[in-house]
Design a protein around this motif. Structure first.
Motif, PDB file in Angstrom:
ATOM      1  N   ILE A  34       0.839  -1.209   0.000  1.00  0.00           N
ATOM      2  CA  ILE A  34       0.000   0.000   0.000  1.00  0.00           C
ATOM      3  C   ILE A  34       0.871   1.255   0.000  1.00  0.00           C
ATOM      4  N   LYS A  35       1.917   1.246   0.807  1.00  0.00           N
ATOM      5  CA  LYS A  35       2.801   2.420   0.865  1.00  0.00           C
ATOM      6  C   LYS A  35       3.504   2.662  -0.470  1.00  0.00           C
ATOM      7  N   LYS A  36       3.963   1.589  -1.096  1.00  0.00           N
ATOM      8  CA  LYS A  36       4.659   1.738  -2.381  1.00  0.00           C
ATOM      9  C   LYS A  36       3.705   2.181  -3.480  1.00  0.00           C
ATOM     10  N   ALA A  37       2.482   1.639  -3.477  1.00  0.00           N
ATOM     11  CA  ALA A  37       1.495   2.057  -4.471  1.00  0.00           C
ATOM     12  C   ALA A  37       1.138   3.526  -4.287  1.00  0.00           C
ATOM     13  N   ALA A  38       0.965   3.941  -3.024  1.00  0.00           N
ATOM     14  CA  ALA A  38       0.634   5.344  -2.734  1.00  0.00           C
ATOM     15  C   ALA A  38       1.762   6.263  -3.178  1.00  0.00           C
ATOM     16  N   ILE A  48      -2.859   8.222   4.725  1.00  0.00           N
ATOM     17  CA  ILE A  48      -3.136   6.803   4.942  1.00  0.00           C
ATOM     18  C   ILE A  48      -3.152   6.536   6.445  1.00  0.00           C
ATOM     19  N   THR A  49      -4.235   5.965   6.931  1.00  0.00           N
ATOM     20  CA  THR A  49      -4.351   5.619   8.343  1.00  0.00           C
ATOM     21  C   THR A  49      -4.371   4.098   8.490  1.00  0.00           C
ATOM     22  N   PHE A  50      -3.428   3.581   9.266  1.00  0.00           N
ATOM     23  CA  PHE A  50      -3.344   2.143   9.495  1.00  0.00           C
ATOM     24  C   PHE A  50      -3.848   1.799  10.896  1.00  0.00           C
TER      25      PHE A  50
END
Length: 239
Positions: A34-38, A48-50
């Motif tokens: 998710i971080k890399k896609a964002a 982004i909230t995890f």
């Protein structure tokens, strides 16, 4: 609206509900992806909230509500048992994605989606690899009477987390596509992440003569146990 695609991406606020955290391989893969896609889409990480360690119960429902109230317009969960609670909350003009699952299509909700739904394909391939290994061991005479049942079938084992569709998958069929004469013992731990229970289940199967151990869980408990037994001289392998 005149907005560019980049503008729309920058307005995207993402909420993520995770069964584990970065210390557990399955959830770490989702976090990292998710971080890399964002980053590639130029979505700020601050948007982004995890939420970590969210169990498959009402806590998931409450967490999804929190993310809606925080203004998230894309909410993702990463465990099969989350989907019921995600679907309950998916009544807003917000996209909800349940990673794994099988209820989105029949829910009738256009904003509720399932993703990562074909894990059975990788399980089938791992079964093929297991079948090839069994054929090699038989050819090389590496198996003993303990590794066969009374009907001459090679014993294999499978450590599953829960008796869900994605866990009761195609591993056995993959094995039989290569080596027909096998019988499989299955043990469920009723937990996605329990290193001790997964390892104990694998050890018990090997003690019973299982030469290949497949697994569907989030920890390395089963393969680590098999690796240790193999290093100590027992003919057994993990897939």
């Amino acid at each position: 609206s005149g907005q560019t695609e980049q503008d729309q991406r920058k307005e995207l606020k993402i909420g993520v509900i995770l069964i584990g955290d970065e210390n557990e391989g399955y959830s770490f893969a989702h976090i990292d992806g998710i971080k890399k896609a964002a980053q590639k889409l130029e979505i700020p990480e601050d948007d982004i909230t995890f939420y970590y360690g969210i169990l498959e119960n009402d806590t998931c429902h409450d967490t999804a509500v929190k993310l809606v109230e925080a203004g998230c317009n894309l909410i993702i969960s990463n465990s099969y048992g989350h989907q019921t609670y995600m679907q309950e909350v998916a009544t807003e003009d917000i996209t909800f994605i349940s990673m794994t699952g099988d209820t989105a299509k029949k829910s009738g909700l256009t904003n509720f989606k399932n993703a990562f739904t074909k894990v059975y394909e990788s399980r089938y391939v791992s079964g093929v690899a297991a079948g090839m290994k069994i054929a090699e061991l038989v050819k090389d005479g590496k198996l003993t009477d303990k590794n066969y049942d009374d009907d001459g079938n090679v014993k294999i084992g499978y450590v599953g987390a829960h008796p869900f569709a994605e866990v009761v998958s195609a591993f056995y069929l993959g094995v039989k596509s290569v080596f027909e004469d096998v019988v499989m013992e299955v043990s469920y731990t009723n937990s996605w992440f329990d290193i001790t229970a997964e390892g104990t289940a694998a050890e018990a199967m090997v003690a019973d003569g299982c030469v290949i151990i497949g697994q569907h869980a989030d920890s390395t408990g089963a393969p680590a146990a098999v690796q240790a037994l193999n290093a100590a001289g027992t003919v057994c392998y993990s897939v």
